[in-house]
Design a protein around this motif. Structure first.
Motif, PDB file in Angstrom:
ATOM      1  N   LYS A 212      19.423  44.193  48.029  1.00 40.83           N
ATOM      2  CA  LYS A 212      19.580  45.347  46.719  1.00 40.83           C
ATOM      3  C   LYS A 212      21.598  45.443  46.981  1.00 40.83           C
ATOM      4  O   LYS A 212      21.794  45.957  47.985  1.00 40.83           O
ATOM      5  CB  LYS A 212      19.043  46.393  47.194  1.00 40.83           C
ATOM      6  CG  LYS A 212      19.269  47.674  46.538  1.00 40.83           C
ATOM      7  CD  LYS A 212      18.456  48.569  46.002  1.00 40.83           C
ATOM      8  CE  LYS A 212      18.746  49.580  44.527  1.00 40.83           C
ATOM      9  NZ  LYS A 212      17.768  51.104  45.390  1.00 40.83           N
ATOM     10  N   GLN A 213      21.835  44.472  46.341  1.00 42.06           N
ATOM     11  CA  GLN A 213      24.142  45.208  46.322  1.00 42.06           C
ATOM     12  C   GLN A 213      24.203  44.739  45.325  1.00 42.06           C
ATOM     13  O   GLN A 213      23.981  43.953  44.178  1.00 42.06           O
ATOM     14  CB  GLN A 213      24.569  43.925  47.161  1.00 42.06           C
ATOM     15  CG  GLN A 213      23.987  43.638  48.571  1.00 42.06           C
ATOM     16  CD  GLN A 213      24.801  42.317  48.861  1.00 42.06           C
ATOM     17  OE1 GLN A 213      25.257  41.698  48.695  1.00 42.06           O
ATOM     18  NE2 GLN A 213      23.831  41.606  50.324  1.00 42.06           N
ATOM     19  N   GLY A 453      35.648  40.825  61.884  1.00 43.65           N
ATOM     20  CA  GLY A 453      34.965  40.764  60.302  1.00 43.65           C
ATOM     21  C   GLY A 453      35.148  40.466  59.287  1.00 43.65           C
ATOM     22  O   GLY A 453      34.752  40.469  58.654  1.00 43.65           O
ATOM     23  N   ALA A 454      36.919  40.922  59.673  1.00 45.57           N
ATOM     24  CA  ALA A 454      37.494  40.954  58.215  1.00 45.57           C
ATOM     25  C   ALA A 454      37.479  39.197  56.913  1.00 45.57           C
ATOM     26  O   ALA A 454      37.851  39.931  56.114  1.00 45.57           O
ATOM     27  CB  ALA A 454      39.711  41.021  58.489  1.00 45.57           C
ATOM     28  N   ASP A 455      37.225  38.374  58.257  1.00 44.49           N
ATOM     29  CA  ASP A 455      37.214  37.427  56.888  1.00 44.49           C
ATOM     30  C   ASP A 455      35.738  37.560  55.971  1.00 44.49           C
ATOM     31  O   ASP A 455      35.024  36.446  55.234  1.00 44.49           O
ATOM     32  CB  ASP A 455      36.953  36.095  58.177  1.00 44.49           C
ATOM     33  CG  ASP A 455      35.809  36.132  59.154  1.00 44.49           C
ATOM     34  OD1 ASP A 455      35.554  36.955  59.456  1.00 44.49           O
ATOM     35  OD2 ASP A 455      35.038  35.281  59.277  1.00 44.49           O
ATOM     36  N   ARG A 456      34.773  38.082  56.246  1.00 46.20           N
ATOM     37  CA  ARG A 456      33.651  38.176  55.373  1.00 46.20           C
ATOM     38  C   ARG A 456      33.858  39.964  54.786  1.00 46.20           C
ATOM     39  O   ARG A 456      33.974  40.521  55.093  1.00 46.20           O
ATOM     40  CB  ARG A 456      32.406  38.376  56.742  1.00 46.20           C
ATOM     41  CG  ARG A 456      32.176  37.334  57.796  1.00 46.20           C
ATOM     42  CD  ARG A 456      31.654  35.913  56.446  1.00 46.20           C
ATOM     43  NE  ARG A 456      30.845  35.733  57.470  1.00 46.20           N
ATOM     44  CZ  ARG A 456      30.343  34.298  57.302  1.00 46.20           C
ATOM     45  NH1 ARG A 456      29.617  34.045  56.372  1.00 46.20           N
ATOM     46  NH2 ARG A 456      29.685  33.212  57.695  1.00 46.20           N
ATOM     47  N   ASP A 459      29.066  43.001  51.564  1.00 48.47           N
ATOM     48  CA  ASP A 459      28.124  42.789  51.315  1.00 48.47           C
ATOM     49  C   ASP A 459      26.652  41.944  52.802  1.00 48.47           C
ATOM     50  O   ASP A 459      26.075  41.784  53.218  1.00 48.47           O
ATOM     51  CB  ASP A 459      27.606  41.994  50.120  1.00 48.47           C
ATOM     52  CG  ASP A 459      27.733  43.015  49.144  1.00 48.47           C
ATOM     53  OD1 ASP A 459      28.375  44.319  49.356  1.00 48.47           O
ATOM     54  OD2 ASP A 459      29.186  43.125  47.584  1.00 48.47           O
ATOM     55  N   TYR A 460      28.030  40.601  52.399  1.00 46.45           N
ATOM     56  CA  TYR A 460      27.423  40.053  54.131  1.00 46.45           C
ATOM     57  C   TYR A 460      27.263  40.934  55.620  1.00 46.45           C
ATOM     58  O   TYR A 460      26.415  40.726  56.133  1.00 46.45           O
ATOM     59  CB  TYR A 460      29.109  39.471  54.272  1.00 46.45           C
ATOM     60  CG  TYR A 460      28.377  37.952  56.110  1.00 46.45           C
ATOM     61  CD1 TYR A 460      27.418  37.189  55.654  1.00 46.45           C
ATOM     62  CD2 TYR A 460      28.861  38.634  56.789  1.00 46.45           C
ATOM     63  CE1 TYR A 460      26.909  36.368  57.096  1.00 46.45           C
ATOM     64  CE2 TYR A 460      28.612  37.577  58.018  1.00 46.45           C
ATOM     65  CZ  TYR A 460      28.131  36.558  58.082  1.00 46.45           C
ATOM     66  OH  TYR A 460      26.807  35.953  59.161  1.00 46.45           O
ATOM     67  N   ALA A 503      17.497  34.611  56.609  1.00 48.53           N
ATOM     68  CA  ALA A 503      17.436  34.127  55.552  1.00 48.53           C
ATOM     69  C   ALA A 503      18.954  33.681  55.429  1.00 48.53           C
ATOM     70  O   ALA A 503      18.880  35.116  54.757  1.00 48.53           O
ATOM     71  CB  ALA A 503      16.481  33.772  54.961  1.00 48.53           C
ATOM     72  N   ARG A 504      20.020  33.290  54.135  1.00 50.12           N
ATOM     73  CA  ARG A 504      20.703  33.699  53.662  1.00 50.12           C
ATOM     74  C   ARG A 504      20.887  34.423  52.878  1.00 50.12           C
ATOM     75  O   ARG A 504      19.303  34.397  51.773  1.00 50.12           O
ATOM     76  CB  ARG A 504      21.744  32.024  53.459  1.00 50.12           C
ATOM     77  CG  ARG A 504      22.729  32.332  52.377  1.00 50.12           C
ATOM     78  CD  ARG A 504      23.336  31.465  51.518  1.00 50.12           C
ATOM     79  NE  ARG A 504      23.607  30.368  53.244  1.00 50.12           N
ATOM     80  CZ  ARG A 504      25.177  30.507  53.467  1.00 50.12           C
ATOM     81  NH1 ARG A 504      25.456  31.674  52.939  1.00 50.12           N
ATOM     82  NH2 ARG A 504      25.145  29.159  53.428  1.00 50.12           N
ATOM     83  N   PRO A 505      20.999  36.266  52.313  1.00 47.91           N
ATOM     84  CA  PRO A 505      20.925  37.003  51.683  1.00 47.91           C
ATOM     85  C   PRO A 505      20.882  36.543  50.107  1.00 47.91           C
ATOM     86  O   PRO A 505      22.265  35.611  49.634  1.00 47.91           O
ATOM     87  CB  PRO A 505      22.461  37.735  51.583  1.00 47.91           C
ATOM     88  CG  PRO A 505      22.504  37.637  52.871  1.00 47.91           C
ATOM     89  CD  PRO A 505      22.514  36.107  53.401  1.00 47.91           C
ATOM     90  N   ARG A 506      19.970  36.988  49.942  1.00 48.59           N
ATOM     91  CA  ARG A 506      20.114  36.580  47.560  1.00 48.59           C
ATOM     92  C   ARG A 506      20.026  37.789  47.234  1.00 48.59           C
ATOM     93  O   ARG A 506      19.746  39.359  47.308  1.00 48.59           O
ATOM     94  CB  ARG A 506      18.343  35.597  47.866  1.00 48.59           C
ATOM     95  CG  ARG A 506      18.184  34.484  48.420  1.00 48.59           C
ATOM     96  CD  ARG A 506      16.403  33.936  47.883  1.00 48.59           C
ATOM     97  NE  ARG A 506      16.386  33.270  48.731  1.00 48.59           N
ATOM     98  CZ  ARG A 506      15.328  31.769  48.312  1.00 48.59           C
ATOM     99  NH1 ARG A 506      14.968  32.130  47.054  1.00 48.59           N
ATOM    100  NH2 ARG A 506      15.390  31.146  48.782  1.00 48.59           N
TER     101      ARG A 506
END
Length: 602
Positions: A212-213, A453-456, A459-460, A503-506
């Motif tokens: 949920k994003q 963490g500025a490179d992300r 939501d990540y 798992a990579r977020p969907r």
């Protein structure tokens, strides 16, 4: 007897064959035996008592929890030429007297009543003077404290066996795990009943869970590719129902809200417009749904996570009742879980609180699954499929596992550096190097974790923190502004002594359904343009008759017409769902539409 059963099946309901277990159940009731039936929504439960009620002498009394559900089922039976009526508080005095006169004159095959009306002393005394074919208790899980929709008024139904010891009772439900099944049988005194458990699987429903994003954007993306389909969007609160519905309407979608805070008259109007295909999307709390017998709902979206798997199964089961492809989408956010847990923690009964927390945890397990979702869902109800379903997001698009060890250490370190006194939003802002006034005022821009963490994107990092909470490395106190704290399990990970992956977020809600000429429905090749033309004919007939379109014919029947293109009444009667009464009433219109379509060279 078997020939008579099959003749009635074809003549009245228009079906050549029974679905699994239906014939065996019908024969059991016809022999005067009690039955307990667990059959998935859309599996044909109603036929299991409707056919015996037509073939046994006397009237079949059907217990139903909702007035709207009674009306839909009676409308559908009357369209098939069955003498059916309901007796409830929606009737005027004159209408109620007319129904009672039909009952006493032997002019009814079936009578639908609410449990409290049925168990009134006067009504029981009235029934004792009449020939009765059977008692059918629909939505039987309502009698059980273990059921997800317990209704106190159902408890009195246990007295039926005492009042009518010789009349067969058939109890039916689509949702009952083992505790609930046992409770239903005990409370209805059906110890000698035959049980028919046909399973829970609804293979035509595709299950999808996305993180949920930006949920309003995700929801709009999902419904945008399905403009002609009917759907339900479930939310946990009335406030959220109103907000989501307003957003959909503002974006140009045909939507209406439904919850217990709205006036009765408005709720009735919304439900009727949905049934008559005048509004496409209902945004609702769980107050909406049990009374909906609409067969052509093509999707159900859970905007918030349901509190238990029973509710999720029941609500998603309202899609695709006609057996055609349908979709169930869950937007999964950890914040929703915390809210649900907070509500459960307020429950004063410790046993009830324990049960509800267990059920919520199993729902979370379904959402977090990395294997076939249908296996998780059916496993909860005691079924063990031998192979993956091939029709859920995990089966169709297996998750990509990514190593998040270093990023998890960054997140845990940041939680520690801010003193374990802030929620996820503040932690993420520090990680990403935000220049918010609050961060500067607190001096958090001087921390060693500031900006690492500025490179992300946000939501990540939200996904990372949710995963750490779900895996038990962080605790989140919903009663204290959702403050994050490290658990004992976090230290080995923080020291680099163990790896972590997820798992990579969907976040994408899936592509729209295919459009075009001839496409696959379920197992029938059909002409989509002709199908759309037949839907218009059905809509016109429904408006003329004052009934919902699915009372005329289900989508599945129209699909078969659009595939086989019948040219005369004999060929039309060979279509599943076309009985003699419906052929007489509507056959001319549908045959004319098919002939016109073919003559136009399409």
């Amino acid at each position: 007897m078997t020939q008579s059963i099959r003749q009635t099946l074809k003549r009245v309901f228009g079906y050549d064959e029974f679905r699994p277990a239906q014939q065996e159940i019908v024969e059991c009731v016809l022999a005067g035996n009690d039955c307990f039936v667990l059959m998935p929504t859309g599996g044909g439960k109603s036929l299991c008592y409707q056919l015996p009620a037509l073939l046994r002498p006397g009237v079949g009394v059907v217990v139903s929890p909702l007035i709207s559900l009674m009306k839909d089922q009676v409308d559908a039976l009357q369209a098939c030429g069955v003498q059916a009526a309901y007796y409830n508080s929606s009737l005027s005095g004159a209408e109620a007297r007319r129904v009672l006169a039909q009952l006493h004159d032997g002019r009814l095959d079936m009578l639908y009543v609410a449990p409290e009306r049925l168990m009134g002393d006067d009504f029981l005394a009235r029934l004792a003077t009449l020939p009765l074919a059977l008692f059918a208790i629909d939505e039987a899980h309502c009698i059980s404290q273990w059921g997800h929709d317990f209704r106190p008024e159902y408890r009195q139904l246990g007295e039926l066996r005492h009042h009518f010891p010789a009349i067969p009772i058939i109890a039916l439900t689509a949702t009952a795990e083992p505790h609930t099944r046992k409770d239903i049988i005990e409370r209805l005194h059906l110890g000698g009943a035959r049980s028919f458990i046909t399973g829970y699987d609804r293979p035509n429903i595709r299950y999808t869970v996305v993180e949920k994003q930006k949920p309003l954007v995700q929801l709009r993306e999902f419904v945008q590719g399905r403009p002609d389909d009917a759907g339900i969007v479930y939310c946990l609160s009335r406030k959220r129902v109103d907000k989501v519905c307003e957003q959909l309407v503002a974006a140009g979608f045909s939507a209406a809200p439904y919850h217990a805070g709205l006036p009765d008259s408005l709720r009735r109007d919304v439900q009727e417009r949905f049934l008559f295909d005048k509004v496409r999307i209902i945004v609702a709390t769980v107050a909406f749904g049990m009374g909906i017998d609409k067969s052509n709902i093509r999707y159900v979206v859970h905007y918030d996570i349901p509190k238990n798997i029973e509710g999720f199964y029941q609500e998603t089961g309202r899609a695709g009742r006609d057996g055609l492809p349908a979709e169930a989408l869950l937007l999964f956010g950890y914040g929703d879980i915390q809210v649900a847990r907070g509500l459960i923690d307020k429950t004063t009964n410790p046993d009830h609180r324990r049960i509800e927390l267990h059920k919520l945890n199993t729902m979370v397990g379904f959402a977090e699954a990395l294997g076939c979702r249908r296996r998780v869902l059916l496993g909860y109800f005691g079924e063990q499929p031998q192979e993956d379903c091939g029709n859920c997001d995990i089966c169709l698009n297996p998750p990509e596992m990514i190593d998040i060890t270093e990023d998890s250490r960054k997140a845990l370190s940041c939680v520690f550096r801010v003193g374990q006194r802030f929620g996820a939003g503040h932690v993420i802002a520090v990680l990403r190097g935000s220049s918010q006034e609050r961060i500067v005022r607190l001096g958090h821009h001087h921390l060693s974790t500031y900006g690492i963490g500025a490179d992300r994107d946000q939501d990540y990092w939200g996904s990372i923190i949710r995963h750490l909470v779900q895996r038990g490395y962080l605790s989140q106190d919903v009663g204290d502004y959702s403050v994050l704290r490290l658990t004992d399990a976090a230290w080995p990970l923080l020291r680099g002594e163990r790896p972590l992956s997820m798992a990579r977020p969907r976040t994408r809600t899936g592509p729209p359904k295919a459009k075009g000429g001839t496409i696959r429905g379920s197992d029938e090749e059909y002409d989509r343009d002709l199908f759309d033309r037949l839907r218009l004919v059905r809509k016109e007939l429904a408006e003329r008759r004052g009934v919902p379109p699915f009372v005329i014919f289900h989508d599945k029947t129209l699909v078969e017409m659009a595939g086989r293109k019948p040219q005369n009444e004999g060929e039309l009667l060979a279509i599943n769902g076309v009985g003699e009464a419906k052929c007489r009433s509507y056959g001319t219109d549908f045959l004319a539409a098919i002939r016109d379509y073919l003559s136009a060279g399409r």
